[in-house]
Design an enzyme around this catalytic site. Sequence first.
Site, PDB file in Angstrom:
ATOM      1  N   HIS A  49       8.344   3.715   4.028  1.00 48.13           N
ATOM      2  CA  HIS A  49       8.830   2.340   3.864  1.00 48.13           C
ATOM      3  C   HIS A  49      10.087   2.110   4.712  1.00 48.13           C
ATOM      4  CE1 HIS A  49       7.004   2.784  -0.413  1.00 48.13           C
ATOM      5  NE2 HIS A  49       6.207   1.958   0.240  1.00 48.13           N
ATOM      6  N   LYS A  74       1.727  -5.278 -17.250  1.00 44.59           N
ATOM      7  CA  LYS A  74       0.922  -4.171 -16.700  1.00 44.59           C
ATOM      8  C   LYS A  74       1.813  -3.102 -16.092  1.00 44.59           C
ATOM      9  CE  LYS A  74      -2.692  -6.778 -14.552  1.00 44.59           C
ATOM     10  NZ  LYS A  74      -3.391  -6.815 -13.283  1.00 44.59           N
ATOM     11  N   ARG A  78      -1.528   2.596   6.734  1.00 46.61           N
ATOM     12  CA  ARG A  78      -1.510   4.030   7.015  1.00 46.61           C
ATOM     13  C   ARG A  78      -2.819   4.472   7.647  1.00 46.61           C
ATOM     14  NH1 ARG A  78       0.808   5.234   1.286  1.00 46.61           N
ATOM     15  NH2 ARG A  78      -0.987   3.917   1.053  1.00 46.61           N
ATOM     16  N   SER A 120       4.050   6.651  -2.370  1.00 43.11           N
ATOM     17  CA  SER A 120       4.864   6.790  -3.585  1.00 43.11           C
ATOM     18  C   SER A 120       4.084   7.567  -4.642  1.00 43.11           C
ATOM     19  CB  SER A 120       5.224   5.407  -4.131  1.00 43.11           C
ATOM     20  OG  SER A 120       5.926   4.668  -3.176  1.00 43.11           O
TER      21      SER A 120
END
Length: 164
Positions: free
Chosen positions: A20, A44, A95, A133
């Site tokens: 990032h 959520k 990616r 992540s």
Amino acid sequence: MANDNIAIYPGSFDPITNGHVDLVKRTLRVFDKIVIAIATNPEKDRSLFSVEERLRMINEVFADLAGRVQADSFQGLLVDYAERKHSKVIIRGLRAISDFEYEFQMAMMNHRLKPQLETLFMMTGESEFYTSSRLVKEVVSLGGDVSGLVPDNVLQKLKQKFKR
Ligand code: PNS
């Protein structure tokens, strides 16, 4: 700031990785200002880090670019948030091929909701191609070393979370 060229970089950033960070720095070659926008959905939320923790980590990472990089959070639709921020551009990192379908769907939906808003894709830097992540959290939770894949302050916070 109304005339500035502002890009919105939305995501979960749970936590921010060096992938990032690299993308933000490269985006700053094209845009005056970038808002790193953490999308939140209290109903959520299965995030490891709270929104406040994520904002703090991002602000620490970009402390020397504070005039050009802003961390923020939002609820609701991204297209509405971008409008409130007077931005016409959403930045997303790509990616590998596996990212494409999800990103394509989101870009198309956002375009349908607000055609004047563009999504720009940046290729992730080659050294961060496999970083995510999700994988970073998994590796640290199982005792692995992710130094070099996340900023140092994030590494410390991850170790604290998993008591490593
Ligand atoms: O880092 P992520 O989890 O891949 O980011 C996904 C994100 C936050 C960009 C996406 O879920 C989003 O835009 N959420 C905000 C709510 C919204 O606008 N949903 C419709 C997307 S087409």
